[in-house]
Design a protein around this motif. Structure first.
Motif, PDB file in Angstrom:
ATOM      1  N   PHE A  69      -0.329  24.109   3.269  1.00  0.00           N
ATOM      2  CA  PHE A  69      -1.052  23.308   2.278  1.00  0.00           C
ATOM      3  C   PHE A  69      -1.115  21.855   2.754  1.00  0.00           C
ATOM      4  CE2 PHE A  69       1.395  26.639   0.010  1.00  0.00           C
ATOM      5  CZ  PHE A  69       0.326  27.442  -0.370  1.00  0.00           C
ATOM      6  N   PRO A  70      -1.975  21.554   3.725  1.00  0.00           N
ATOM      7  CA  PRO A  70      -2.033  20.201   4.287  1.00  0.00           C
ATOM      8  C   PRO A  70      -2.277  19.154   3.206  1.00  0.00           C
ATOM      9  CG  PRO A  70      -3.367  21.725   5.577  1.00  0.00           C
ATOM     10  CD  PRO A  70      -2.948  22.452   4.332  1.00  0.00           C
ATOM     11  N   GLY A  71      -1.436  18.141   3.195  1.00  0.00           N
ATOM     12  CA  GLY A  71      -1.572  17.101   2.186  1.00  0.00           C
ATOM     13  C   GLY A  71      -1.294  17.579   0.785  1.00  0.00           C
ATOM     14  N   GLY A  72      -0.615  18.744   0.680  1.00  0.00           N
ATOM     15  CA  GLY A  72      -0.318  19.303  -0.631  1.00  0.00           C
ATOM     16  C   GLY A  72      -1.519  19.927  -1.313  1.00  0.00           C
ATOM     17  N   LYS A  73      -2.570  20.157  -0.543  1.00  0.00           N
ATOM     18  CA  LYS A  73      -3.815  20.693  -1.101  1.00  0.00           C
ATOM     19  C   LYS A  73      -4.057  22.123  -0.635  1.00  0.00           C
ATOM     20  CE  LYS A  73      -4.814  16.693  -2.948  1.00  0.00           C
ATOM     21  NZ  LYS A  73      -4.748  16.494  -4.421  1.00  0.00           N
ATOM     22  N   LEU A  74      -4.876  22.822  -1.400  1.00  0.00           N
ATOM     23  CA  LEU A  74      -5.250  24.190  -1.065  1.00  0.00           C
ATOM     24  C   LEU A  74      -6.297  24.184   0.040  1.00  0.00           C
ATOM     25  CD1 LEU A  74      -4.629  27.096  -2.008  1.00  0.00           C
ATOM     26  CD2 LEU A  74      -6.559  26.880  -3.594  1.00  0.00           C
ATOM     27  N   ARG A  75      -6.120  25.033   1.039  1.00  0.00           N
ATOM     28  CA  ARG A  75      -7.087  25.138   2.117  1.00  0.00           C
ATOM     29  C   ARG A  75      -8.242  26.064   1.737  1.00  0.00           C
ATOM     30  NH1 ARG A  75      -3.807  26.753   7.426  1.00  0.00           N
ATOM     31  NH2 ARG A  75      -3.232  28.450   6.031  1.00  0.00           N
ATOM     32  N   GLN A  76      -9.365  25.866   2.398  1.00  0.00           N
ATOM     33  CA  GLN A  76     -10.496  26.766   2.211  1.00  0.00           C
ATOM     34  C   GLN A  76     -10.196  28.117   2.865  1.00  0.00           C
ATOM     35  OE1 GLN A  76     -13.507  26.400   0.477  1.00  0.00           O
ATOM     36  NE2 GLN A  76     -12.326  24.672  -0.358  1.00  0.00           N
ATOM     37  N   ALA A  89      -2.664  37.247   7.699  1.00  0.00           N
ATOM     38  CA  ALA A  89      -1.636  37.003   6.686  1.00  0.00           C
ATOM     39  C   ALA A  89      -1.995  35.846   5.759  1.00  0.00           C
ATOM     40  CB  ALA A  89      -0.295  36.734   7.360  1.00  0.00           C
ATOM     41  N   ARG A  90      -2.687  34.823   6.294  1.00  0.00           N
ATOM     42  CA  ARG A  90      -2.934  33.616   5.492  1.00  0.00           C
ATOM     43  C   ARG A  90      -4.394  33.177   5.502  1.00  0.00           C
ATOM     44  NH1 ARG A  90       1.837  33.057   8.150  1.00  0.00           N
ATOM     45  NH2 ARG A  90       0.897  31.966   9.913  1.00  0.00           N
ATOM     46  N   GLY A  91      -5.275  34.097   5.862  1.00  0.00           N
ATOM     47  CA  GLY A  91      -6.683  33.733   5.957  1.00  0.00           C
ATOM     48  C   GLY A  91      -7.333  33.361   4.637  1.00  0.00           C
ATOM     49  N   ASP A  92      -6.724  33.771   3.521  1.00  0.00           N
ATOM     50  CA  ASP A  92      -7.285  33.436   2.210  1.00  0.00           C
ATOM     51  C   ASP A  92      -6.911  32.032   1.749  1.00  0.00           C
ATOM     52  OD1 ASP A  92      -4.609  33.823   1.711  1.00  0.00           O
ATOM     53  OD2 ASP A  92      -4.890  35.176   0.004  1.00  0.00           O
ATOM     54  N   GLY A  93      -6.051  31.336   2.541  1.00  0.00           N
ATOM     55  CA  GLY A  93      -5.602  30.010   2.141  1.00  0.00           C
ATOM     56  C   GLY A  93      -4.400  30.022   1.214  1.00  0.00           C
ATOM     57  N   CYS A  94      -3.896  31.203   0.870  1.00  0.00           N
ATOM     58  CA  CYS A  94      -2.700  31.390   0.023  1.00  0.00           C
ATOM     59  C   CYS A  94      -2.853  30.768  -1.364  1.00  0.00           C
ATOM     60  CB  CYS A  94      -1.473  30.815   0.728  1.00  0.00           C
ATOM     61  SG  CYS A  94      -1.227  31.442   2.399  1.00  0.00           S
ATOM     62  N   PRO A  95      -3.947  31.064  -2.071  1.00  0.00           N
ATOM     63  CA  PRO A  95      -4.144  30.444  -3.382  1.00  0.00           C
ATOM     64  C   PRO A  95      -3.129  30.890  -4.425  1.00  0.00           C
ATOM     65  CG  PRO A  95      -5.794  32.159  -3.013  1.00  0.00           C
ATOM     66  CD  PRO A  95      -5.075  31.959  -1.710  1.00  0.00           C
ATOM     67  N   ASP A  96      -2.656  32.139  -4.342  1.00  0.00           N
ATOM     68  CA  ASP A  96      -1.705  32.605  -5.354  1.00  0.00           C
ATOM     69  C   ASP A  96      -0.363  31.888  -5.235  1.00  0.00           C
ATOM     70  OD1 ASP A  96      -1.344  33.877  -2.920  1.00  0.00           O
ATOM     71  OD2 ASP A  96      -0.583  35.721  -3.784  1.00  0.00           O
TER      72      ASP A  96
END
Length: 565
Positions: free
Chosen positions: A407-414, A380-387
């Motif tokens: 979004f740890p620290g308000g940042k996008l995950r890899q 479900a969230r393996g893409d890091g949820c960029p959209d």
């Protein structure tokens, strides 16, 4: 000329709310005193909202969908009367609970008048959902209304983009089908928490959550602002709100209801697709809506929908199958987390009700839900949820707490590396195969020559939750991993005098101990307690029949013995 600076997101929201509130007729506006009283009450479902209604509105909105259809078919009610009554109640519900991101009362009444004219001319209903008002989660596009999904940056755009030509024109396929069947959309409900309308509280206990993510639609149904509702589900997002609000719901397997043209996060994730689910106040209305949608042959317009019409032969009919008594699997817990006392009591009521009616129940110990947890999150969230991240960044709005962990620290995950993702998919298929093998092997235990027809289990461990205290979702998310259909069946309400953790409680796991520590009998008092029934893949017809059997058995049992065990 210098470019105008971007507007602060709160200004955009203020303008949006002002425009929406202007769509509520003056005579339907609640006084500040009533709204203040509602905020200070524990419960606003039931008597509180109903005491605000005139007799005609109360009479119409208290009826179930099939009864309303019968009344419109015999001419004792018109579509205009039905749509007016539900629009008024939905307006009240919105003012009490902030439930509508989009309001479409005006267009709904125009369509209702068209249906009445059709009925006068032809002396018949236009379709199987003639005149039934529907509300939908704000992922479904409806002509004349916006779609924000709760993202501030999506307001007055088409899925975050401006100038596409689709704004307020494009329509999701399932919405087109609803129109053709005679249903009338009157508004769209929000995600449970968003920066436009805020947090959506449970109308049975306003200290508790409405569940998510289709929580807004769940509350609209609990306050009876429409005859039925549509939500979306990829991890329990229809089932959980239904259970927390005392509703019936159907989450079908993927491919039975069209998802074409529905806004979504992670639209490229099709390994475990998001499904459209139905909420209502009876199994009968779930069946009516599901069967009606299939009658439009959605696969002719959506190649991702199965070419499978409603199969009458799949329904259970005691007259057609004389001597056969369906057998059920029973899973009071999954070996990982024990449900809180109100849910355990609800399960006990269902068990006793079925046994009193002569049905067999068999212990259900399938491949572990722990395995499904290893699969669901990565898919479900393996893409890091960029959209989702990009949608939030459009306005600069804050990330709501419910998705902050993404979004740890308000940042996008890899994103997850593709080979690892593919291994998770392989695991998913193996898990499905082993689960199916276990299911089919149950035929050796039932004595009927058939495997169990459906399985009874918790929906979640909770009779609703305190915000931020939701720690275990595998009872529902496992069914998305397996792509099995499920029906939520409301049973009872939490009772602080009865629902206590017993002295003999022994945690199944450390996760179980931590989860039980979250239970507060006083805080959960009055919240609905439900169970779920799940069946084999793509067998919704059979499952709805089984759900009706259980609902009737529970009604008989509680009428005779009461609800306390």
């Amino acid at each position: 000329m210098p470019a105008h600076p971007p507007r602060h997101w709160k200004e955009v929201v203020a303008d949006k709310l002002s425009a929406d509130n202007a769509k509520i007729p003056e005579q339907w506006r609640l006084s500040a005193d009533v709204i203040a009283a509602a905020k200070n009450r524990r419960q606003i479902a039931g008597d509180f909202i109903e005491d605000l209604l005139d007799s005609e509105t109360l009479h119409i909105t208290s009826a179930d969908g099939p009864d309303l259809l019968a009344a419109m078919a015999n001419g004792s009610l018109t579509a205009v009367q039905v749509v007016t009554a539900y629009s008024k109640r939905a307006a009240y519900a919105h003012q009490l609970s902030n439930l509508l991101l989009e309001i479409g009362f005006d267009n709904a009444l125009v369509r209702a008048k068209e249906l009445d004219d059709y009925f006068k001319t032809n002396n018949k209903l236009i379709g199987p959902l003639h005149g039934l008002p529907v509300t939908l989660k704000d992922q479904f596009h409806i002509k004349g209304l916006g779609t924000s999904m709760g993202f501030v940056g999506w307001i007055d755009t088409f899925e975050g983009k401006k100038g596409t030509g689709n704004e307020k024109i494009f329509e999701s396929q399932v919405v087109q089908e609803l129109w053709s069947l005679g249903a009338i959309p009157i508004g769209k409900a929000p995600e449970t928490n968003n920066n436009i309308l805020g947090y959506t509280w449970n109308p049975y206990n306003q200290r508790l959550s409405s569940g998510g993510s289709s929580g807004g639609e769940g509350v609209m149904q609990a306050l009876r602002g429409s005859a039925f509702g549509l939500g979306t589900d990829v991890g329990g997002s229809v089932s959980m709100p239904a259970s927390f609000q005392g509703l019936f719901s159907l989450k079908p397997s993927s491919g039975r209801i069209s998802f074409r043209g529905v806004a979504n996060t992670g639209p490229g994730q099709q390994v475990m697709p998001t499904t459209v689910g139905i909420m209502g106040r009876s199994v009968a209305v779930l069946k009516l809506v599901f069967k009606s949608l299939l009658s439009t042959e959605p696969w002719l317009r959506d190649p991702n929908t199965l070419p499978t019409p409603w199969r009458m032969e799949k329904e259970y009919d005691a007259e057609r199958e004389p001597g056969y008594k369906p057998a059920f699997g029973f899973m009071p817990h999954d070996g990982v987390v024990t449900p809180h006392p109100p849910i355990s009591r609800a399960l006990g009521i269902v068990k006793k009700a079925l046994e009193n009616s002569g049905y067999q129940l068999f212990d259900w110990v399938p491949p572990s839900n722990n395995e499904s947890a290893e699969i669901h999150g990565p898919i479900a969230r393996g893409d890091g949820c960029p959209d989702a991240y990009e949608a939030i960044q459009l306005s600069g709005e804050p990330i709501v707490p419910e998705i902050a962990n993404m979004f740890p620290g308000g940042k996008l995950r890899q994103p997850m590396p593709l080979p690892e993702y593919e291994q998770v998919v392989v695991h998913m298929h193996d898990y499905r195969n082993r689960y199916n093998d276990y299911w089919m092997a149950s035929a050796q235990r039932t004595g009927t020559g058939r495997p169990v027809e459906a399985v009874i289990s918790p929906v979640t461990p909770y009779a609703a939750i305190l915000p931020g205290k939701f720690k275990y979702s595998q009872y529902t998310s496992s069914l998305n991993v397996l792509d099995l259909p499920s029906v939520v069946i409301p049973v009872t309400f939490a009772n602080k005098a009865v629902d206590k953790v017993g002295p003999d409680y022994t945690p199944l796991t450390e996760k179980d101990r931590l989860n039980m520590d979250l239970y507060d009998a006083e805080a959960h008092d009055g919240a609905p307690a439900a169970v779920q029934l799940f069946g084999r893949r793509w067998e919704e017809e059979r499952l709805l029949s089984m759900a009706q059997l259980i609902a009737e058995a529970v009604e008989r049992y509680t009428r005779t013995y009461g609800e306390e065990l």
